[in-house]
Design a protein around this motif. Structure first.
Motif, mmCIF file in Angstrom:
data_model
loop_
_atom_site.group_PDB
_atom_site.id
_atom_site.type_symbol
_atom_site.label_atom_id
_atom_site.label_comp_id
_atom_site.label_asym_id
_atom_site.label_seq_id
_atom_site.Cartn_x
_atom_site.Cartn_y
_atom_site.Cartn_z
ATOM 1 N N GLY A 132 -24.664 -30.923 -57.157
ATOM 2 C CA GLY A 132 -23.513 -30.921 -57.046
ATOM 3 C C GLY A 132 -22.856 -30.019 -55.714
ATOM 4 O O GLY A 132 -21.401 -30.136 -55.498
ATOM 5 N N LEU A 133 -23.127 -29.911 -55.117
ATOM 6 C CA LEU A 133 -22.787 -29.393 -53.301
ATOM 7 C C LEU A 133 -22.343 -30.429 -52.797
ATOM 8 O O LEU A 133 -23.406 -31.107 -52.186
ATOM 9 C CB LEU A 133 -23.477 -27.899 -52.767
ATOM 10 C CG LEU A 133 -22.855 -27.771 -51.719
ATOM 11 C CD1 LEU A 133 -21.967 -26.312 -52.069
ATOM 12 C CD2 LEU A 133 -24.325 -27.200 -51.091
ATOM 13 N N THR A 134 -20.701 -30.297 -52.228
ATOM 14 C CA THR A 134 -20.348 -30.624 -51.408
ATOM 15 C C THR A 134 -19.702 -30.220 -49.871
ATOM 16 O O THR A 134 -19.171 -29.694 -49.784
ATOM 17 C CB THR A 134 -19.746 -32.288 -52.103
ATOM 18 O OG1 THR A 134 -20.200 -32.815 -52.364
ATOM 19 C CG2 THR A 134 -18.552 -32.685 -50.434
ATOM 20 N N LEU A 135 -20.556 -30.706 -48.717
ATOM 21 C CA LEU A 135 -19.833 -29.557 -47.750
ATOM 22 C C LEU A 135 -18.677 -30.952 -46.836
ATOM 23 O O LEU A 135 -18.810 -32.191 -46.567
ATOM 24 C CB LEU A 135 -20.801 -29.373 -46.838
ATOM 25 C CG LEU A 135 -21.837 -28.161 -46.819
ATOM 26 C CD1 LEU A 135 -22.767 -28.081 -45.702
ATOM 27 C CD2 LEU A 135 -21.015 -27.433 -48.152
ATOM 28 N N VAL A 136 -17.482 -30.271 -46.500
ATOM 29 C CA VAL A 136 -16.587 -31.307 -46.201
ATOM 30 C C VAL A 136 -15.862 -30.814 -44.886
ATOM 31 O O VAL A 136 -16.218 -29.788 -44.238
ATOM 32 C CB VAL A 136 -14.984 -30.748 -47.187
ATOM 33 C CG1 VAL A 136 -13.585 -31.527 -46.611
ATOM 34 C CG2 VAL A 136 -15.203 -30.646 -48.168
ATOM 35 N N PHE A 137 -16.971 -32.032 -44.088
ATOM 36 C CA PHE A 137 -15.894 -31.547 -42.520
ATOM 37 C C PHE A 137 -14.615 -32.644 -42.066
ATOM 38 O O PHE A 137 -14.755 -33.608 -42.864
ATOM 39 C CB PHE A 137 -17.239 -32.179 -41.661
ATOM 40 C CG PHE A 137 -18.419 -31.519 -42.409
ATOM 41 C CD1 PHE A 137 -18.776 -30.732 -41.663
ATOM 42 C CD2 PHE A 137 -18.991 -32.566 -43.133
ATOM 43 C CE1 PHE A 137 -19.859 -29.704 -41.525
ATOM 44 C CE2 PHE A 137 -20.464 -31.468 -43.561
ATOM 45 C CZ PHE A 137 -21.040 -30.610 -42.742
ATOM 46 N N GLN A 138 -13.913 -31.672 -41.303
ATOM 47 C CA GLN A 138 -13.119 -32.925 -40.399
ATOM 48 C C GLN A 138 -12.422 -32.245 -39.176
ATOM 49 O O GLN A 138 -12.822 -31.926 -38.219
ATOM 50 C CB GLN A 138 -11.557 -31.748 -40.535
ATOM 51 C CG GLN A 138 -10.085 -32.015 -40.570
ATOM 52 C CD GLN A 138 -8.651 -31.191 -40.431
ATOM 53 O OE1 GLN A 138 -9.080 -30.205 -40.473
ATOM 54 N NE2 GLN A 138 -7.529 -32.230 -40.824
ATOM 55 N N GLN A 139 -12.721 -33.771 -38.320
ATOM 56 C CA GLN A 139 -12.635 -33.848 -36.837
ATOM 57 C C GLN A 139 -11.450 -33.180 -36.557
ATOM 58 O O GLN A 139 -10.667 -33.336 -36.464
ATOM 59 C CB GLN A 139 -12.928 -35.457 -36.728
ATOM 60 C CG GLN A 139 -13.500 -36.366 -35.366
ATOM 61 C CD GLN A 139 -13.741 -37.523 -35.586
ATOM 62 O OE1 GLN A 139 -12.566 -38.107 -35.964
ATOM 63 N NE2 GLN A 139 -14.288 -38.070 -34.446
ATOM 64 N N LYS A 140 -12.070 -32.572 -35.439
ATOM 65 C CA LYS A 140 -11.817 -31.982 -33.935
ATOM 66 C C LYS A 140 -10.110 -32.931 -33.299
ATOM 67 O O LYS A 140 -10.928 -34.185 -32.937
ATOM 68 C CB LYS A 140 -11.843 -31.274 -32.637
ATOM 69 C CG LYS A 140 -12.614 -30.437 -33.321
ATOM 70 C CD LYS A 140 -13.681 -29.632 -32.739
ATOM 71 C CE LYS A 140 -12.181 -28.694 -31.027
ATOM 72 N NZ LYS A 140 -13.238 -28.567 -29.931
#
Length: 231
Positions: A132-140
């Protein structure tokens, strides 16, 4: 004709030469064995050292599951199962390091990795696990190379597990399925009814949703940092 004295003298010389050669050979073998042992010890020590490097160097943890993953606001934490010592993993870590850390801690690879272009914060890359874990990433924004190193850890989301996968909770033991009463005994929260449901938050930046308004209502989702919730 060679005399008996000469023969005995020659025999003694041959015995001396043979003993000298055998001694040299044993010394050489002993030296070789010692060198090999030292090389072996150095190699093992180097290998152990490489597995125990800190998060800030290579972001790897020992391949044996010695740490458990813990949810916290604006970060994740690794807690050593025996000593209880913690390592914080703050927002801003590169995606490859975060996936390696999480995969090792959960002993499981991501079930999916993809980009959601419909989020209010812009395109977000997400890596999800079966627990159930989701890691969220944003682009620089300053990077235009579109490489994997541009994507930085910016948030996490915890939903319902799809099986008997390893659960992840906060240090206070709050997880999906915890009740509102349990949440309120561990944190000071504000609850409001939104289009998402009975949404709650803490002043430190922990968010979630209850499946109802009562004390026995259960948490159905938790998150911190950037999210892709539509209200």
């Amino acid at each position: 004709m060679i005399s008996k004295t000469s023969i005995m003298h020659l025999y003694k010389i041959l015995i001396f030469i043979s003993a000298t050669l055998i001694g040299c050979q044993n010394k050489e073998n002993k030296s070789t064995q010692t060198t090999n042992t030292e090389i072996g010890l150095d190699t093992v020590a180097g290998f152990e050292e490489s597995k125990e490097k800190t998060i800030d160097s290579t972001a790897t943890i020992e391949t044996i599951n010695t740490h458990k993953l813990v949810l916290t606001t604006n970060a994740l934490q690794l807690v050593h199962r025996k000593t209880g010592s913690t390592i914080e993993i703050p927002f801003g870590k590169p995606i490859d390091q975060m996936i390696e850390i999480t995969t090792t801690a959960l002993q499981s690879k991501p079930s999916s990795i993809g980009i959601n272009n419909e989020c209010g914060a812009g395109p977000l890359k997400m890596a999800s696990w079966n627990n159930g874990l989701t890691l969220v990433f944003q682009q620089k924004k300053s990077d235009k190379t579109n490489s994997e190193t541009d994507w930085k850890f910016a948030g996490w989301y915890m939903g319902i597990s799809s099986g008997n996968a390893q659960k992840v909770s906060t240090m206070a033991g709050i997880n999906i399925g915890s009740t509102r009463a349990e949440m309120e005994s561990a944190y000071v929260i504000t609850v409001s009814q939104t289009t998402l449901g009975y949404e709650f938050s803490t002043s430190s930046g922990l968010y979630g949703i209850f499946d109802g308004p009562k004390k026995e209502a259960k948490i159905t989702s938790l998150w911190s940092g950037l999210s892709c919730n539509f209200r």
